[in-house]
Design a protein around this motif. Structure first.
Motif, PDB file in Angstrom:
ATOM      1  N   UNK A  96       0.533  -1.208   0.098  1.00  0.00           N
ATOM      2  CA  UNK A  96       0.170   0.049   0.062  1.00  0.00           C
ATOM      3  C   UNK A  96       0.967   1.400  -0.514  1.00  0.00           C
ATOM      4  N   UNK A  97       0.819   2.392  -0.748  1.00  0.00           N
ATOM      5  CA  UNK A  97       1.226   3.700  -0.941  1.00  0.00           C
ATOM      6  C   UNK A  97       0.105   4.366  -0.567  1.00  0.00           C
ATOM      7  N   UNK A  98       0.629   4.789   0.494  1.00  0.00           N
ATOM      8  CA  UNK A  98      -0.671   6.099   1.003  1.00  0.00           C
ATOM      9  C   UNK A  98      -0.882   5.452   3.214  1.00  0.00           C
ATOM     10  N   UNK A 158      -7.784   5.308 -16.624  1.00  0.00           N
ATOM     11  CA  UNK A 158      -6.838   5.384 -18.052  1.00  0.00           C
ATOM     12  C   UNK A 158      -5.552   6.617 -17.655  1.00  0.00           C
ATOM     13  N   UNK A 159      -5.928   7.426 -16.663  1.00  0.00           N
ATOM     14  CA  UNK A 159      -5.089   8.607 -17.385  1.00  0.00           C
ATOM     15  C   UNK A 159      -3.872   8.045 -16.099  1.00  0.00           C
ATOM     16  N   UNK A 160      -4.558   7.598 -15.103  1.00  0.00           N
ATOM     17  CA  UNK A 160      -3.130   6.537 -14.336  1.00  0.00           C
ATOM     18  C   UNK A 160      -2.446   5.871 -14.619  1.00  0.00           C
ATOM     19  N   UNK A 161      -2.597   4.924 -15.592  1.00  0.00           N
ATOM     20  CA  UNK A 161      -2.075   3.897 -16.254  1.00  0.00           C
ATOM     21  C   UNK A 161      -0.673   4.414 -17.298  1.00  0.00           C
ATOM     22  N   UNK A 162      -1.247   6.223 -17.452  1.00  0.00           N
ATOM     23  CA  UNK A 162      -0.397   6.703 -18.729  1.00  0.00           C
ATOM     24  C   UNK A 162       0.598   6.851 -17.957  1.00  0.00           C
ATOM     25  N   UNK A 163       0.853   7.197 -16.288  1.00  0.00           N
ATOM     26  CA  UNK A 163       1.936   7.172 -15.205  1.00  0.00           C
ATOM     27  C   UNK A 163       2.789   5.841 -15.070  1.00  0.00           C
ATOM     28  N   UNK A 164       2.729   4.609 -15.752  1.00  0.00           N
ATOM     29  CA  UNK A 164       2.935   2.945 -14.857  1.00  0.00           C
ATOM     30  C   UNK A 164       3.072   2.529 -15.969  1.00  0.00           C
ATOM     31  N   UNK A 210      -3.056  10.973  -3.001  1.00  0.00           N
ATOM     32  CA  UNK A 210      -4.222  11.922  -3.210  1.00  0.00           C
ATOM     33  C   UNK A 210      -3.656  12.021  -5.237  1.00  0.00           C
ATOM     34  N   UNK A 211      -4.526  12.449  -5.545  1.00  0.00           N
ATOM     35  CA  UNK A 211      -4.855  11.816  -6.808  1.00  0.00           C
ATOM     36  C   UNK A 211      -3.312  12.519  -7.696  1.00  0.00           C
ATOM     37  N   UNK A 212      -3.413  13.592  -7.945  1.00  0.00           N
ATOM     38  CA  UNK A 212      -2.216  14.181  -8.516  1.00  0.00           C
ATOM     39  C   UNK A 212      -0.741  13.968  -8.057  1.00  0.00           C
ATOM     40  N   UNK A 213      -0.530  12.635  -6.910  1.00  0.00           N
ATOM     41  CA  UNK A 213       0.230  12.766  -6.251  1.00  0.00           C
ATOM     42  C   UNK A 213       0.871  11.760  -7.280  1.00  0.00           C
ATOM     43  N   UNK A 214       0.408  10.625  -8.056  1.00  0.00           N
ATOM     44  CA  UNK A 214       0.209   9.678  -8.341  1.00  0.00           C
ATOM     45  C   UNK A 214       1.548   9.511  -9.486  1.00  0.00           C
ATOM     46  N   UNK A 232      -6.632   2.917  -5.920  1.00  0.00           N
ATOM     47  CA  UNK A 232      -8.132   3.037  -4.321  1.00  0.00           C
ATOM     48  C   UNK A 232      -7.836   4.381  -4.509  1.00  0.00           C
ATOM     49  N   UNK A 233      -7.458   5.406  -5.570  1.00  0.00           N
ATOM     50  CA  UNK A 233      -7.956   6.992  -5.175  1.00  0.00           C
ATOM     51  C   UNK A 233      -8.887   7.084  -6.256  1.00  0.00           C
TER      52      UNK A 233
END
Length: 195
Positions: A5-7, A107-113, A67-71, A89-90
């Motif tokens: 878990x991160x957070x 799907x936006x999160x996926x672009x960071x990973x 927080x979402x902007x931290x991903x 889980x954000x």
């Protein structure tokens, strides 16, 4: 599979308690370092351990409870996330549609990973309700699961079940998963599944 878990805010702490209650090994990390969460980990007990984020991202299944902007900051820690499942889980509460660039938040999160498989779950309930025992009135509290990858969805659903919830798969993130977006009809729904 190793899980982390991160957070360590309300959601991360609630999830760590569920892991502990069910005897499942998990590491938890935050941006302030393991010493900042060791008292909480000691109090929770079980198989929960405090780690540096650099260690936590070595897990096979990584739950983002930040927080979402931290991903994107976490995403930059590796150039290739292949072989990993990221559980989003954000919530994108307060994030403008312009910032989401027309995408579902996961799907936006996926672009960071790059290379990772993304599963959206563990985010529909307020943290206080999420922290409660999922067993209620002879049933189990429902937790929705969405992913664009069938295998990742199975892993996410099994984890949700292992934590005591009743998983319900909604399909792809840009379809069923959209029901969990801010303002969606399934967000904040406290449903109990019987049988």
């Amino acid at each position: 599979m190793k899980q982390s878990i991160i957070g360590s805010g309300n959601v991360g702490t609630a999830l760590a308690r569920h892991f502990s209650r069910n005897g499942i090994e998990v590491s938890i990390a935050n941006s302030r370092g393991p010493e900042s969460i060791q008292p909480m980990v000691t109090q929770i007990g079980g198989k929960v351990t405090a780690k540096e984020i650099e260690e936590a991202i070595k897990a096979d299944v990584i739950i983002l409870a930040i927080p979402f902007r931290a991903h994107p900051l976490i995403g930059k820690m590796l150039s290739d996330w292949s072989g990993k499942i990221i559980i989003d889980a954000m919530n994108a509460y307060g994030i403008s549609p312009d910032e989401l660039k027309g995408h579902a938040s996961s799907n936006l999160v996926a672009t960071s990973f790059p290379g990772a498989k993304i599963v959206k779950t563990l985010n529909q309930l307020p943290a206080k309700l999420l922290a409660m025992n999922p067993a209620e009135g002879g049933g189990r509290r429902v937790m929705f699961v969405s992913s664009n990858d069938t295998k990742a969805a199975e892993v996410g659903s099994q984890l949700v079940s292992d934590l005591g919830f009743a998983p319900i798969f909604l399909g792809r993130i840009d379809q069923g998963g959209a029901l969990l977006g801010m303002g969606g009809p399934l967000i904040l729904q406290n449903l109990i599944k019987f049988g």
